[in-house]
Scaffold this motif. Structure first.
Motif, short mmCIF file in Angstrom:
data_model
loop_
_atom_site.label_atom_id
_atom_site.label_comp_id
_atom_site.label_asym_id
_atom_site.label_seq_id
_atom_site.Cartn_x
_atom_site.Cartn_y
_atom_site.Cartn_z
N MET A 1 0.86 -1.20 0.00
CA MET A 1 0.00 0.00 0.00
C MET A 1 0.89 1.24 0.00
O MET A 1 1.93 1.26 0.64
N THR A 2 0.46 2.21 -0.74
CA THR A 2 1.17 3.48 -0.71
C THR A 2 1.01 4.09 0.69
O THR A 2 -0.04 3.95 1.28
N PRO A 3 2.03 4.73 1.20
CA PRO A 3 1.92 5.26 2.56
C PRO A 3 0.83 6.35 2.62
O PRO A 3 0.71 7.19 1.73
N THR A 4 0.06 6.27 3.65
CA THR A 4 -1.01 7.26 3.84
C THR A 4 -0.53 8.34 4.81
O THR A 4 0.40 8.12 5.58
N ARG A 5 -1.20 9.45 4.75
CA ARG A 5 -0.86 10.55 5.66
C ARG A 5 -1.85 10.55 6.82
O ARG A 5 -3.03 10.23 6.65
N SER A 6 -1.37 10.96 7.95
CA SER A 6 -2.27 11.12 9.08
C SER A 6 -2.99 12.46 8.93
O SER A 6 -2.65 13.29 8.08
N LEU A 7 -3.97 12.67 9.76
CA LEU A 7 -4.71 13.93 9.72
C LEU A 7 -3.79 15.10 10.05
O LEU A 7 -3.89 16.17 9.43
N ASP A 8 -2.89 14.89 10.99
CA ASP A 8 -1.94 15.95 11.34
C ASP A 8 -1.05 16.32 10.17
O ASP A 8 -0.78 17.49 9.92
N GLU A 9 -0.58 15.31 9.43
CA GLU A 9 0.27 15.58 8.26
C GLU A 9 -0.51 16.32 7.18
O GLU A 9 0.01 17.23 6.54
N PHE A 10 -1.76 15.94 6.99
CA PHE A 10 -2.59 16.63 6.00
C PHE A 10 -2.80 18.09 6.39
O PHE A 10 -2.69 18.99 5.58
N LEU A 11 -3.14 18.34 7.66
CA LEU A 11 -3.36 19.71 8.11
C LEU A 11 -2.08 20.54 8.06
O LEU A 11 -2.11 21.72 7.74
N GLU A 12 -0.95 19.91 8.36
CA GLU A 12 0.33 20.62 8.26
C GLU A 12 0.61 21.05 6.82
O GLU A 12 1.01 22.18 6.57
N SER A 13 0.38 20.15 5.86
CA SER A 13 0.63 20.50 4.46
C SER A 13 -0.38 21.52 3.95
O SER A 13 -0.04 22.40 3.17
N ALA A 14 -1.63 21.43 4.42
CA ALA A 14 -2.63 22.43 4.03
C ALA A 14 -2.28 23.79 4.59
O ALA A 14 -2.42 24.82 3.92
#
Length: 114
Positions: free
Chosen positions: A32-45
């Protein structure tokens, strides 16, 4: 990588999905391709947001509210000046011999709340 694209499993090289292997240790597991956590998504946003873009909107809103507030206060000041004018009282507010602040003056002052 788009955050809203679905992730699909990738099979290992040389493995066929139509032929099951007899040995359980030789069966390749899908990667599986590595998924991002919610924290990682919010950091990038947060990192990709435009700087001071939303604050310009707040400045415009507060400027409009201040302009409306100063417009209302100027209107009330002008109404007070007009109601106290002797000429206005004689021409508009006079009801017989008396100046009618209770009905005519209140109607003019009440127009401010509309």
């Amino acid at each position: 990588m788009n955050a809203f694209e679905p992730l699909e499993p990738h099979s290992s090289a040389g493995a066929s999905s139509s032929e099951p292997s007899s040995s359980s240790s030789a069966t390749p597991q899908p990667i599986m391709t590595p998924t991002r956590s919610l924290d990682e998504f919010l950091e990038s946003a947060y990192a990709s947001r435009p700087r001071f873009g939303i604050f310009k909107l707040y400045y415009i809103v507060f400027f409009a509210l201040g302009l409306a507030n100063s417009g209302d206060s100027a209107e009330m000041g002008c109404t007070n000046y007009i109601l106290s004018s002797k000429t206005f009282q004689d021409d508009i507010l006079k009801n017989g011999d008396d100046v009618d602040f209770a009905n005519r003056g209140a109607a003019i002052a009440g127009r401010l709340s509309l």
